[in-house]
Scaffold this active site. Structure first.
Site, PDB file in Angstrom:
ATOM      1  CB  SER A  12      20.035 -14.387  98.203  1.00 16.93           C
ATOM      2  OG  SER A  12      19.163 -13.118  97.984  1.00 16.93           O
ATOM      3  CG  HIS A  39      21.220 -11.709  95.567  1.00 19.37           C
ATOM      4  ND1 HIS A  39      20.183 -12.513  95.295  1.00 19.37           N
ATOM      5  CD2 HIS A  39      22.115 -11.891  94.506  1.00 19.37           C
ATOM      6  CE1 HIS A  39      20.223 -13.157  94.314  1.00 19.37           C
ATOM      7  NE2 HIS A  39      21.297 -13.064  93.898  1.00 19.37           N
ATOM      8  CG  ASP A 133      21.186 -15.275  90.836  1.00 14.77           C
ATOM      9  OD1 ASP A 133      21.196 -15.829  89.656  1.00 14.77           O
ATOM     10  OD2 ASP A 133      21.685 -14.512  91.471  1.00 14.77           O
TER      11      ASP A 133
END
Length: 190
Positions: A12, A39, A133
């Site tokens: 991310s 992401h 995540d």
């Protein structure tokens, strides 16, 4: 260790730079499929994102598409705005299900699919990121016998994601970013 058929990588915050460095170090003979979830915004041009990641990667890099086959020796990139799913027939599908951990594409969703489809023949990698995540997905991958690699949080631009992965899933290997490509090459080409 069983032959690695799929390497799934999640990142991310700071992920684009980390992915560029990691992918540049992969061996051109790598037989496994490499599937990347970073992401990115829903309006990000997936083909351009793949092209930019591929500028220094010795393997072909492509944006994953609905019903496209999962190919060994190729880096497949999750498009923005969709969860990237892996089907049992080794094809991709895309989902607009709600975000998971505030993200779509979600690393947890990809890792869950890799656990189901590839089991012990998968290798999961969690890189830099600012949320958790990937931690639960990596845990499920390890439960299915997959190998887990986590970037050393001390070397990550954003330490929260790799630290969450270590806390929830543990890791078979926890390494500085620049040491990960050599490990992946060794595990896949041994």
């Amino acid at each position: 260790m069983n032959a690695v058929q799929a390497i799934v990588i999640g990142g991310s915050a700071g992920g684009f730079s980390a992915l560029q460095r990691l992918l540049a170090g992969l061996d051109a003979r790598l037989p496994a499929a490499v599937i990347v979830c970073c992401h990115i915004a829903a309006d990000t041009d997936a083909a351009l994102f793949a092209q930019l990641l591929g500028t220094h990667c010795p393997l072909p890099v492509t944006a994953a598409r609905e019903r496209a086959p999962i190919l060994g020796g190729t880096v497949h990139v999750a498009p923005g705005g969709y969860h990237l799913l892996l089907e049992s027939d080794r094809h991709f599908s895309l989902s607009v299900d709600p975000p998971v951990s505030f993200a779509r594409p979600s690393i947890d969703v990809l890792f869950d699919c890799a656990a189901e489809v590839y089991g012990q023949h998968a290798l999961g990698v969690v890189l830099t990121g600012a949320n958790a995540d990937g931690a639960e997905g990596l845990r499920r991958m390890r439960e299915r016998g997959a190998t887990a690699v986590v970037q050393d949080p001390a070397t990550a631009e954003a330490a929260r994601m790799p630290q969450a992965a270590l806390d929830r899933a543990g890791a078979d290997y926890c390494l500085a970013l620049d040491a990960i490509p050599a490990l992946l090459n060794r595990l896949c080409l041994a």
